[in-house]
Scaffold this active site. Structure first.
Site, PDB file in Angstrom:
ATOM      1  N   GLY A 267       1.025  -1.009  -0.100  1.00  0.00           N
ATOM      2  CA  GLY A 267      -0.249  -0.256   0.615  1.00  0.00           C
ATOM      3  C   GLY A 267       0.449   1.850   0.386  1.00  0.00           C
ATOM      4  O   GLY A 267       0.208   2.001   1.090  1.00  0.00           O
ATOM      5  N   ALA A 268       1.922   1.737  -0.572  1.00  0.00           N
ATOM      6  CA  ALA A 268       2.887   2.204  -1.042  1.00  0.00           C
ATOM      7  C   ALA A 268       1.949   3.546  -1.511  1.00  0.00           C
ATOM      8  O   ALA A 268       3.309   4.064  -2.039  1.00  0.00           O
ATOM      9  CB  ALA A 268       4.401   1.601  -1.282  1.00  0.00           C
ATOM     10  N   SER A 269       1.610   3.216  -2.448  1.00  0.00           N
ATOM     11  CA  SER A 269       0.715   4.259  -3.633  1.00  0.00           C
ATOM     12  C   SER A 269       0.598   5.551  -2.721  1.00  0.00           C
ATOM     13  O   SER A 269       0.483   6.577  -4.023  1.00  0.00           O
ATOM     14  CB  SER A 269       0.257   3.870  -4.390  1.00  0.00           C
ATOM     15  OG  SER A 269      -1.181   3.263  -3.873  1.00  0.00           O
TER      16      SER A 269
ATOM     17  N   GLY B 132       1.361   5.112   3.628  1.00  0.00           N
ATOM     18  CA  GLY B 132       2.552   4.152   2.764  1.00  0.00           C
ATOM     19  C   GLY B 132       4.013   5.110   2.214  1.00  0.00           C
ATOM     20  O   GLY B 132       4.547   4.783   2.175  1.00  0.00           O
TER      21      GLY B 132
ATOM     22  N   TYR C 208     -14.077  -2.970   9.667  1.00  0.00           N
ATOM     23  CA  TYR C 208     -13.337  -2.404  10.442  1.00  0.00           C
ATOM     24  C   TYR C 208     -12.345  -2.398  10.634  1.00  0.00           C
ATOM     25  O   TYR C 208     -11.060  -2.785  11.276  1.00  0.00           O
ATOM     26  CB  TYR C 208     -12.957  -1.289   9.562  1.00  0.00           C
ATOM     27  CG  TYR C 208     -11.568  -0.795   9.434  1.00  0.00           C
ATOM     28  CD1 TYR C 208     -11.042  -0.380   8.559  1.00  0.00           C
ATOM     29  CD2 TYR C 208     -10.678   0.364  10.039  1.00  0.00           C
ATOM     30  CE1 TYR C 208      -9.293   0.028   8.684  1.00  0.00           C
ATOM     31  CE2 TYR C 208     -10.127   1.026  10.943  1.00  0.00           C
ATOM     32  CZ  TYR C 208      -8.969   0.962  10.085  1.00  0.00           C
ATOM     33  OH  TYR C 208      -7.911   2.085   9.761  1.00  0.00           O
TER      34      TYR C 208
HETATM   35  N1  LIG Z   1      -6.105   6.883   7.914  1.00  0.00           N
HETATM   36  C1  LIG Z   1      -6.249   7.074   8.777  1.00  0.00           C
HETATM   37  O1  LIG Z   1      -6.676   7.914   9.739  1.00  0.00           O
HETATM   38  C2  LIG Z   1      -5.909   6.228   9.412  1.00  0.00           C
HETATM   39  C3  LIG Z   1      -6.223   5.416  10.706  1.00  0.00           C
HETATM   40  C4  LIG Z   1      -5.105   3.555  11.570  1.00  0.00           C
HETATM   41  C5  LIG Z   1      -5.107   3.529  10.303  1.00  0.00           C
HETATM   42  N2  LIG Z   1      -4.651   3.413   9.352  1.00  0.00           N
HETATM   43  C6  LIG Z   1      -4.330   2.088   8.114  1.00  0.00           C
HETATM   44  O2  LIG Z   1      -3.470   3.228   7.283  1.00  0.00           O
HETATM   45  C7  LIG Z   1      -3.209   2.418   6.205  1.00  0.00           C
HETATM   46  C8  LIG Z   1      -2.695   2.969   4.826  1.00  0.00           C
HETATM   47  O3  LIG Z   1      -4.479   3.536   4.759  1.00  0.00           O
HETATM   48  P1  LIG Z   1      -4.085   5.213   4.909  1.00  0.00           P
HETATM   49  O4  LIG Z   1      -4.996   6.276   6.001  1.00  0.00           O
HETATM   50  O5  LIG Z   1      -2.657   5.227   4.434  1.00  0.00           O
HETATM   51  O6  LIG Z   1      -5.500   4.693   2.996  1.00  0.00           O
HETATM   52  P2  LIG Z   1      -4.910   5.141   1.924  1.00  0.00           P
HETATM   53  O7  LIG Z   1      -4.373   5.957   1.048  1.00  0.00           O
HETATM   54  O8  LIG Z   1      -6.497   4.513   0.884  1.00  0.00           O
HETATM   55  O9  LIG Z   1      -3.932   3.641   1.563  1.00  0.00           O
HETATM   56  C9  LIG Z   1      -4.063   2.654   1.626  1.00  0.00           C
HETATM   57  C10 LIG Z   1      -2.987   1.177   0.855  1.00  0.00           C
HETATM   58  O10 LIG Z   1      -3.688   0.458   0.660  1.00  0.00           O
HETATM   59  C11 LIG Z   1      -3.965   0.063  -0.475  1.00  0.00           C
HETATM   60  N3  LIG Z   1      -4.311  -1.321  -1.014  1.00  0.00           N
HETATM   61  C12 LIG Z   1      -6.159  -1.089  -0.977  1.00  0.00           C
HETATM   62  N4  LIG Z   1      -6.416  -2.371  -1.081  1.00  0.00           N
HETATM   63  C13 LIG Z   1      -5.625  -2.760  -1.951  1.00  0.00           C
HETATM   64  C14 LIG Z   1      -5.046  -4.216  -2.100  1.00  0.00           C
HETATM   65  N5  LIG Z   1      -6.524  -5.302  -2.189  1.00  0.00           N
HETATM   66  N6  LIG Z   1      -3.984  -4.923  -2.045  1.00  0.00           N
HETATM   67  C15 LIG Z   1      -2.970  -3.958  -2.436  1.00  0.00           C
HETATM   68  N7  LIG Z   1      -2.915  -2.165  -1.951  1.00  0.00           N
HETATM   69  C16 LIG Z   1      -4.345  -2.386  -1.230  1.00  0.00           C
HETATM   70  C17 LIG Z   1      -4.325   0.650  -1.110  1.00  0.00           C
HETATM   71  O11 LIG Z   1      -3.936   0.832  -2.447  1.00  0.00           O
HETATM   72  P3  LIG Z   1      -4.752   1.973  -3.982  1.00  0.00           P
HETATM   73  O12 LIG Z   1      -3.837   2.843  -4.352  1.00  0.00           O
HETATM   74  O13 LIG Z   1      -4.324   1.358  -4.803  1.00  0.00           O
HETATM   75  O14 LIG Z   1      -5.660   1.962  -4.027  1.00  0.00           O
HETATM   76  C18 LIG Z   1      -3.333   2.230  -0.787  1.00  0.00           C
HETATM   77  O15 LIG Z   1      -1.860   2.462  -1.270  1.00  0.00           O
HETATM   78  C19 LIG Z   1      -4.463   0.886   5.924  1.00  0.00           C
HETATM   79  O16 LIG Z   1      -3.945  -0.184   6.948  1.00  0.00           O
HETATM   80  C20 LIG Z   1      -5.283   1.832   7.563  1.00  0.00           C
HETATM   81  O17 LIG Z   1      -6.114   0.923   7.990  1.00  0.00           O
HETATM   82  C21 LIG Z   1      -5.228   4.230   8.608  1.00  0.00           C
END
Ligand SMILES: NC(=O)c1ccc[n+]([C@@H]2O[C@H](COP(=O)([O-])OP(=O)(O)OC[C@H]3O[C@@H](n4cnc5c(N)ncnc54)[C@H](OP(=O)(O)O)[C@@H]3O)[C@@H](O)[C@H]2O)c1
Length: 335
Positions: free
Chosen positions: A9-11, A15, A193
């Site tokens: 999820g580095a995109s 990440g 979740y």
């Molecule tokens: N944002 C918050 O407040 C928060 C709080 C607590 C925990 N988190 C955790 O932080 C982590 C990163 O989330 P984020 O907030 O940075 O959200 P985000 O910007 O939506 O990033 C999620 C990443 O996961 C990738 N992904 C999703 N489904 C996937 C799959 N089936 N296979 C491979 N890659 C996949 C996405 O790829 P695409 O670019 O292709 O969609 C994206 O790179 C998650 O585990 C989330 O639960 C976030």
């Protein structure tokens, strides 16, 4: 020797910000972006190279909600690397989140107001669906796909003399009350979740118990509340923008509103600097930001027990057996 770091999820979001900070910490790394969308991954690589032109950044395609893809990505990683030093399991989803306005309203006038805002407990429900593997999508993406990745990469991660670190992006939304061993995929509930993040915490504990002697150490992090595509699914970006003054004010009372992906990666980066042998497997490391914008890490004890963690781990091993045929097909060199 160059350290090898793989980030799922580095995109985007946390990440991508983590990759940027890892390269600023150690430009000699070999950084591998493990993403489902190669066009987005390439764009992330270009962004990272613009600030770190000499960095070694490679890509691997992986969709963690599709086991065929996980097996193929693992095969590719095993062909490319002899060992991994860090595996950041960060990819995650919270599909179709719905805000429980009634719970929000009551929470605003209760003694739990700060707890509610810092953990989102009881505030969010999601609509889950079933993947091509016949599993719940949130469970497979956030937990099981990553579990299979670890299992496949064991030969690269397990070297008793050189420790490796598996670091999960969990959440403070991980709640024991939303998880049961009987329904660990959360088929019946409405908070998949939260269940998946509690499952992540249990799995991390079990991994430490089963793999520490082989040199593999696992830790979990909560990045705080961060504005990313994930949170934009809860409220549209313009609402978050309107809330910014309120969030900045709230930060004087609740430091979990880290807000930016950069701030949210504080604990993920902190773990990169640690000797994993000295970390407590029952601790979650929280990224926090003060009202004046200072980032720090707070270790907090998790509400977990070893017995449930071990049973859950055994359940995952049983579930893994169902996918032997998919594995064999994916690993067939002609496929
Ligand atoms: N944002 C918050 O407040 C928060 C709080 C607590 C925990 N988190 C955790 O932080 C982590 C990163 O989330 P984020 O907030 O940075 O959200 P985000 O910007 O939506 O990033 C999620 C990443 O996961 C990738 N992904 C999703 N489904 C996937 C799959 N089936 N296979 C491979 N890659 C996949 C996405 O790829 P695409 O670019 O292709 O969609 C994206 O790179 C998650 O585990 C989330 O639960 C976030």
């Amino acid at each position: 020797m160059k350290k090898v770091v793989v980030v799922t999820g580095a995109s985007s979001g946390i990440g991508l910000a983590l990759c940027e900070r890892l390269l600023s910490e150690d430009e000699e790394l070999h950084l591998c972006l493990a993403c489902r969308n190669l066009a987005k991954a390439e764009a992330a690589r270009v962004t990272l190279l613009s600030s770190h032109p000499t960095a070694e950044i490679t890509l691997v395609q992986i969709d963690v909600s599709n086991l065929r893809s996980v097996f193929q990505a693992s095969r590719e990683l095993k062909q490319r690397f002899e060992r991994l030093d860090y595996l950041y399991l960060n990819a995650g989803i919270m599909p179709n989140p719905q805000l429980n306005l009634k719970a929000l309203f009551y929470g605003l006038f209760s003694r739990n107001i700060f707890h509610m805002f810092s953990t989102a407990e009881g505030l969010l429900t999601q609509d889950d669906k079933v993947t091509v593997d016949g599993l719940q999508e949130v469970f497979e993406t956030n937990v099981f796909g990553h579990f299979i990745l670890i299992r496949e990469l064991e030969p690269l991660l397990c070297h008793p003399d050189i420790p490796s670190q598996v670091i999960w992006t969990s959440s403070s939304n991980a709640k024991k009350s939303n998880f049961t061993l009987e329904d660990f995929q959360h088929v019946k509930g409405h908070e998949p979740y939260s269940s998946s993040k509690y499952a992540t915490d249990l799995l991390s504990l079990a991994l430490n118990r089963n793999f520490n002697q082989q040199g593999l150490y696992s830790s979990v992090v909560c990045p705080g509340v961060v504005m990313t595509n994930l949170t934009y699914g809860i409220l549209p970006p313009f609402i978050w923008k309107l809330l910014i003054p309120f969030i900045f004010l709230l930060r004087f009372f609740i430091n979990s509103f880290t807000s930016t992906p950069y701030n949210g990666t504080e604990a993920l980066l902190w773990l990169f600097r640690q000797k994993p042998e000295f970390l407590n497997p029952l601790t979650k490391y929280h990224s926090l930001t003060t009202g004046l914008g200072h980032n720090y890490v707070s270790p907090q004890k998790m509400d977990l027990d070893e017995e449930t963690a071990e049973k859950f781990y055994q359940n995952l091993l049983d579930l893994e057996k169902r996918f032997g045929a998919i594995r064999a097909k994916a690993l067939d060199s002609r496929s």
